[in-house]
Write an enzyme that holds these catalytic residues in place. Sequence first.
Site, PDB file in Angstrom:
ATOM      1  N   ASP A   1       0.838  -1.195   0.000  1.00  0.00           N
ATOM      2  CA  ASP A   1       0.000   0.000   0.000  1.00  0.00           C
ATOM      3  C   ASP A   1       0.877   1.252   0.000  1.00  0.00           C
ATOM      4  OD1 ASP A   1      -3.171   0.493   0.697  1.00  0.00           O
ATOM      5  OD2 ASP A   1      -1.921   2.148   1.382  1.00  0.00           O
TER       6      ASP A   1
ATOM      7  N   HIS B   1       0.353   3.755   1.931  1.00  0.00           N
ATOM      8  CA  HIS B   1       0.219   4.454   3.207  1.00  0.00           C
ATOM      9  C   HIS B   1       1.012   3.814   4.336  1.00  0.00           C
ATOM     10  CE1 HIS B   1      -3.423   5.391   0.839  1.00  0.00           C
ATOM     11  NE2 HIS B   1      -3.247   6.605   1.353  1.00  0.00           N
TER      12      HIS B   1
ATOM     13  N   SER C   1      -5.363  11.033   2.264  1.00  0.00           N
ATOM     14  CA  SER C   1      -5.866   9.761   2.776  1.00  0.00           C
ATOM     15  C   SER C   1      -5.028   9.229   3.930  1.00  0.00           C
ATOM     16  CB  SER C   1      -5.916   8.722   1.650  1.00  0.00           C
ATOM     17  OG  SER C   1      -4.684   8.669   0.949  1.00  0.00           O
TER      18      SER C   1
END
Length: 380
Positions: free
Chosen positions: A190, A192, A287
């Site tokens: 990912d 993040h 995000s």
Amino acid sequence: MTRSWQKFYVALFVGVLVLLFLWSMRGVFSYRTPNQYSVLDGGLAKTFESHYDKQFPVKDIGTNVWAALDYVVFGVGRPGVVIGEQEWLYSDEEFKPVADGQQHLRDNLALIRGVRDYLAQRDVQLVLAIVPAKSRLYPEYIGDNRISPLRQDLYQRFHQEVRRLDIPAPDLLAPLLAAKAEGPLFLRTDTHWTPRGADLVARQLSETLKRSLTLNGEPQTFVTEATEQKPYEGDLTRFLPLAPLFAGLMPAPDQLQHYKTELPESGGGVDALLGDSEIPVTLVGTSYSANPNWNFAGALREHLQRDLSNHAEDGQGPMVPMLRYLQSDELNDAPAQVVIWEFPERYLPMANDFSDFDADWLADLKSSTRKQQLVSRTQP
């Protein structure tokens, strides 16, 4: 690519086409004419097309086949992802050059300065949380991939520029690097950070703020508890369209531990508390802050011991949510004491879509020339 590899790739391409053609004949031979149909208005053709698509989803198969060849033979995915070692995936935004990147960088810094001044005019302190790139924190897994020259020193340059603008921006890279050995700080598949990485950054920001000012309101004891852990397929896996035929080639999912932060006496989480009490902190960002999977807002509440208003948004980058906040009723009617702007470093040299905002207002914001000493009152 060598000539032998080119021949091999062409041979594979021709072979796959032949196999797909033979497979497609199944859909032709299994078609049965409906009892009622019309030729003149194309009804018969539509029934054949629908049957053929169901029997032979060529688009999905072709996508799976070529994605598997690219991934296995050449170690690449679709545009959007960079394949690292040991099943590590990175956003290609951290590597690729940006057209007019230097100009975008200057434009974005001008807007950051304008945001600083806009908030300072309302007696609001801006604090930048510059999120280091995943490839900067975990360079050991990028393999042979090369980062563009503009991005190699981008984190350090970003910090130098905001220091020149007299905007507080604690170094988040050093504590993250120091904590790498204790557990994952970014997800392998990912873009993040993990909740652990988010918590470490929240702690660092909180310590910086507490050293430089006294937050309004009474301290509150927010408690963070682990809830469930489950497999998580990161956002970068969508650039590897291998399923369903080659799902076994996909990187193993991350194991994501979820957390929940709330006031013990509230029983209903923090969202129910936003209406009545004074909220001294506003969070704006991407995000990294908006997605509850990372619990960044919750970690900030716990370490700041204050509630906050979260104006972060998914999929908009850091600039657009901030501009929307500047035009919000909340800022005009009940401004916070501090605005924390979470800003991933990779966005600094990137263009933005500001079509929803008045061009003259943006121009005024970028041309702000207010003296720096007016915003230096809480510099750590």
